[in-house]
Write an enzyme that holds these catalytic residues in place. Structure first.
Site, PDB file in Angstrom:
ATOM      1  N   HIS A 309       4.245 -72.841  50.771  1.00 49.77           N
ATOM      2  CA  HIS A 309       4.069 -73.646  51.971  1.00 49.77           C
ATOM      3  C   HIS A 309       5.348 -73.533  52.792  1.00 49.77           C
ATOM      4  O   HIS A 309       6.437 -73.467  52.233  1.00 49.77           O
ATOM      5  CB  HIS A 309       3.819 -75.114  51.584  1.00 49.77           C
ATOM      6  CG  HIS A 309       3.239 -75.909  52.700  1.00 49.77           C
ATOM      7  ND1 HIS A 309       4.017 -76.471  53.673  1.00 49.77           N
ATOM      8  CD2 HIS A 309       1.952 -76.210  52.993  1.00 49.77           C
ATOM      9  CE1 HIS A 309       3.229 -77.092  54.528  1.00 49.77           C
ATOM     10  NE2 HIS A 309       1.977 -76.950  54.148  1.00 49.77           N
ATOM     11  N   ASP A 367      -4.740 -76.331  49.126  1.00 46.86           N
ATOM     12  CA  ASP A 367      -5.881 -75.419  49.170  1.00 46.86           C
ATOM     13  C   ASP A 367      -6.239 -74.839  47.817  1.00 46.86           C
ATOM     14  O   ASP A 367      -7.323 -74.293  47.636  1.00 46.86           O
ATOM     15  CB  ASP A 367      -5.598 -74.270  50.143  1.00 46.86           C
ATOM     16  CG  ASP A 367      -5.500 -74.780  51.550  1.00 46.86           C
ATOM     17  OD1 ASP A 367      -6.293 -75.658  51.892  1.00 46.86           O
ATOM     18  OD2 ASP A 367      -4.625 -74.313  52.292  1.00 46.86           O
TER      19      ASP A 367
HETATM   20  N1  ACO Z   1       2.353 -65.451  47.090  1.00 52.17           N
HETATM   21  C1  ACO Z   1       3.367 -64.620  46.767  1.00 52.17           C
HETATM   22  N2  ACO Z   1       4.568 -64.634  47.379  1.00 52.17           N
HETATM   23  C2  ACO Z   1       4.729 -65.527  48.368  1.00 52.17           C
HETATM   24  C3  ACO Z   1       3.727 -66.431  48.765  1.00 52.17           C
HETATM   25  C4  ACO Z   1       2.492 -66.377  48.080  1.00 52.17           C
HETATM   26  N3  ACO Z   1       1.496 -67.197  48.378  1.00 52.17           N
HETATM   27  N4  ACO Z   1       4.189 -67.205  49.770  1.00 52.17           N
HETATM   28  C5  ACO Z   1       5.442 -66.806  50.010  1.00 52.17           C
HETATM   29  N5  ACO Z   1       5.774 -65.792  49.151  1.00 52.17           N
HETATM   30  C6  ACO Z   1       7.081 -65.124  49.045  1.00 52.17           C
HETATM   31  C7  ACO Z   1       7.308 -64.115  50.170  1.00 52.17           C
HETATM   32  O1  ACO Z   1       6.864 -62.828  49.806  1.00 52.17           O
HETATM   33  C8  ACO Z   1       8.796 -64.211  50.338  1.00 52.17           C
HETATM   34  O2  ACO Z   1       9.420 -63.472  49.293  1.00 52.17           O
HETATM   35  P1  ACO Z   1      10.766 -62.631  49.597  1.00 52.17           P
HETATM   36  O3  ACO Z   1      11.814 -63.625  49.971  1.00 52.17           O
HETATM   37  O4  ACO Z   1      11.039 -61.929  48.322  1.00 52.17           O
HETATM   38  O5  ACO Z   1      10.418 -61.693  50.726  1.00 52.17           O
HETATM   39  C9  ACO Z   1       9.119 -65.678  50.080  1.00 52.17           C
HETATM   40  O6  ACO Z   1       8.068 -66.145  49.209  1.00 52.17           O
HETATM   41  C10 ACO Z   1       9.145 -66.524  51.344  1.00 52.17           C
HETATM   42  O7  ACO Z   1       7.958 -66.265  52.058  1.00 52.17           O
HETATM   43  P2  ACO Z   1       7.718 -66.592  53.594  1.00 52.17           P
HETATM   44  O8  ACO Z   1       6.541 -65.815  54.083  1.00 52.17           O
HETATM   45  O9  ACO Z   1       9.022 -66.462  54.327  1.00 52.17           O
HETATM   46  O10 ACO Z   1       7.371 -68.121  53.510  1.00 52.17           O
HETATM   47  P3  ACO Z   1       6.744 -68.966  54.655  1.00 52.17           P
HETATM   48  O11 ACO Z   1       7.312 -70.312  54.509  1.00 52.17           O
HETATM   49  O12 ACO Z   1       6.896 -68.306  55.989  1.00 52.17           O
HETATM   50  O13 ACO Z   1       5.183 -68.914  54.292  1.00 52.17           O
HETATM   51  C11 ACO Z   1       2.954 -69.496  53.843  1.00 52.17           C
HETATM   52  C12 ACO Z   1       4.382 -70.004  54.108  1.00 52.17           C
HETATM   53  C13 ACO Z   1       2.444 -68.717  55.073  1.00 52.17           C
HETATM   54  C14 ACO Z   1       2.037 -70.696  53.618  1.00 52.17           C
HETATM   55  C15 ACO Z   1       2.964 -68.571  52.597  1.00 52.17           C
HETATM   56  O14 ACO Z   1       3.501 -69.254  51.480  1.00 52.17           O
HETATM   57  C16 ACO Z   1       1.589 -68.003  52.274  1.00 52.17           C
HETATM   58  O15 ACO Z   1       1.196 -66.982  52.866  1.00 52.17           O
HETATM   59  N6  ACO Z   1       0.841 -68.630  51.314  1.00 52.17           N
HETATM   60  C17 ACO Z   1      -0.493 -68.220  50.998  1.00 52.17           C
HETATM   61  C18 ACO Z   1      -1.467 -68.770  52.025  1.00 52.17           C
HETATM   62  C19 ACO Z   1      -1.702 -70.250  51.843  1.00 52.17           C
HETATM   63  O16 ACO Z   1      -1.979 -70.736  50.752  1.00 52.17           O
HETATM   64  N7  ACO Z   1      -1.633 -70.970  52.977  1.00 52.17           N
HETATM   65  C20 ACO Z   1      -1.905 -72.399  53.005  1.00 52.17           C
HETATM   66  C21 ACO Z   1      -0.767 -73.153  53.546  1.00 52.17           C
HETATM   67  S1  ACO Z   1      -1.076 -74.858  53.400  1.00 52.17           S
HETATM   68  C22 ACO Z   1      -2.095 -75.259  54.684  1.00 52.17           C
HETATM   69  O17 ACO Z   1      -2.200 -74.621  55.712  1.00 52.17           O
HETATM   70  C23 ACO Z   1      -2.878 -76.487  54.476  1.00 52.17           C
END
Ligand code: ACO
Length: 433
Positions: A309, A367
């Site tokens: 998140h 989710d």
């Molecule tokens: N699975 C695997 N790795 C992940 C995930 C994930 N779900 N989420 C983040 N990471 C990793 C990234 O690859 C990154 O790794 P790195 O530093 O080695 O490159 C690190 O964690 C940080 O990731 P960001 O993309 O910078 O994190 P951000 O805060 O921008 O992303 C997000 C948040 C978009 C929700 C992300 O965690 C994601 O895509 N999750 C899956 C989709 C999801 O479940 N969304 C629901 C959100 S809650 C809602 O809307 C109610």
């Protein structure tokens, strides 16, 4: 309540040998903010923050999140207390009016919502224009935007009473529209709202009753639905709420603004995630396949949907309530030994103990369990984001209303770091190449 440490009154930025001082503003909780509003005028620089990871876009008194501690408060009340002790309409009142209602206020509010649930008869013809296989979110974007064409008497955004009527209409009519989007895709006739039923019960009946047979609402499911609505009611300045505020900042009407929020919510990184999370659990299929799947996540072939998140770097407090609700629903109507639930539990256990996820502070979000729950309740995956939109409508409209009441409100207009070509002269077509 948090005791805030003494913090500085101002911050300074040294640029090209000159010192610029900026006020530091303090909220009631959470980090202070450096007020950079005059920075461009004084120093001729913009700040750069794509994705707004460090930028407060507005002042708000609705919702507070401490992502590191896993705290979510609406008007100061913790989400788990609201989910356990309150109901969705009370939470709507809290978000819209700032306080939990007294018994008399609650009765009036409930009555007001109940008496706005019907749609203009002409409105139903809108649905006919869509293909039956249209995604219900496409139907939602179109039809909610179309409310602006029906309720002209509540479109004056400068009139507080009209703003409130629009808010009530949106909260009241959203279940009717969402249920129609569902019925239309199922090829079934629309079911009309009933005033003797509660908000969640009414919605479930409009989704699952048919003219040939009424639908006896299971109280466990009605309670679960109501709790799911509470858990999704508002979430501070997330992408769709910011979209609603940005759309509203130009003076657009509330129905159009909420349609913009629905469009933003549709994306898989936001509201579409529970659909993706359930698909992922189905794809994994059995707990034995989890190691192979997790290896793919680490190789960055795909993300673990329902994990991570932008704000929570701890367990999402809503995910805990959702997990309990999931068990209650499966106990009542599903299979508590559902293979998907087994995969979910094992995946959660594996991820919470794996350094890859621990280092990145990736915890289950709401989710992760909501997909399994909604599916057991009888909703197809395409409806998941629609339910989210239904519940979030109160948050969107309360945030929009708060913005409209803010005397310092301005049209939203971000800046950019331009990296395109510098100015050059036009070249006639025969001289190009
Ligand atoms: N699975 C695997 N790795 C992940 C995930 C994930 N779900 N989420 C983040 N990471 C990793 C990234 O690859 C990154 O790794 P790195 O530093 O080695 O490159 C690190 O964690 C940080 O990731 P960001 O993309 O910078 O994190 P951000 O805060 O921008 O992303 C997000 C948040 C978009 C929700 C992300 O965690 C994601 O895509 N999750 C899956 C989709 C999801 O479940 N969304 C629901 C959100 S809650 C809602 O809307 C109610």
């Amino acid at each position: 309540m948090e005791n805030k440490p003494q913090s500085p009154e101002s911050a300074s930025l040294v640029l090209n040998g000159k010192d610029y001082s900026m006020p530091v503003l303090k909220g009631s909780m959470g980090p202070d903010v450096v007020d950079i509003r005059k920075l461009y005028g004084q120093a001729d620089v913009f700040t750069f923050d794509p994705g707004f990871t460090s930028t407060a876009s507005c002042e708000s008194g609705l919702t507070f999140i401490d992502g590191d501690k896993g705290v979510l408060l609406h008007r100061g009340y913790p989400i788990d207390q609201l989910a356990e002790k309150s109901n969705f309409l009370e939470v709507c009142h809290l978000l819209l009016h700032g306080e939990l209602p007294t018994a008399a206020e609650y009765a009036a509010f409930e009555r007001n919502i109940t008496y706005h649930t019907m749609l203009h008869a002409q409105f139903d013809r809108f649905f006919e224009g869509f293909r039956r296989d249209a995604h219900p979110m496409a139907v939602m974007v179109g039809t909610v935007g179309a409310l602006s064409a029906f309720y002209h008497d509540s479109l004056d955004i400068h009139d507080p009473q009209q703003r409130m009527i629009s808010a009530i209409r949106l909260i009241a009519k959203m279940p009717t529209i969402a249920a129609r989007a569902f019925k239309y895709s199922a090829g079934q006739p629309f079911v009309y709202p009933r005033n003797d039923l509660g908000y969640a019960e009414n919605f479930l009946r409009m989704c699952f009753a048919v003219p040939a047979e009424d639908y006896e609402v299971n109280p466990v499911l009605a309670r679960a639905m109501d709790r799911i609505f509470i858990l999704h009611a508002d979430h501070e300045q997330n992408a769709s709420t910011s979209t609603v505020r940005l759309a509203g900042s130009s003076g657009a009407n509330p129905f159009a603004c909420i349609a913009a929020g629905i469009a933003c919510l549709w994306g898989p990184s936001h509201g579409g995630a529970n659909e993706e999370a359930l698909n992922m659990l189905k794809e994994i299929g059995t707990p034995e396949r989890i190691p192979e799947f997790v290896a793919g996540v680490k190789d960055r072939k795909y993300r673990l949907m329902g994990f991570g998140h932008r704000v929570y770097k701890n367990y999402d407090p809503r995910a805990k309530v959702m997990q309990t609700t999931c068990h209650e629903v499966l106990e009542a109507v599903g299979d508590p030994n559902d293979p998907l639930l087994q995969v979910a539990r094992e995946l959660e256990r594996v991820a919470l103990n794996d350094p890859y996820f621990i280092e990145r502070k990736l915890y289950p979000n709401i989710d992760f369990y909501s997909g399994i729950t909604l599916s057991a309740m009888g909703f197809p995956t395409t409806m998941f984001t629609v339910l989210f939109a239904l519940a979030r409508t109160v948050g969107w409209v309360a945030q929009w209303k708060e913005m409209m009441e803010d005397p310092g409100q301005k049209i939203g207009r971000p800046r950019q770091l331009y990296t395109g070509p510098v100015e050059r002269n036009f070249v006639p077509i025969d001289k190009r190449g």
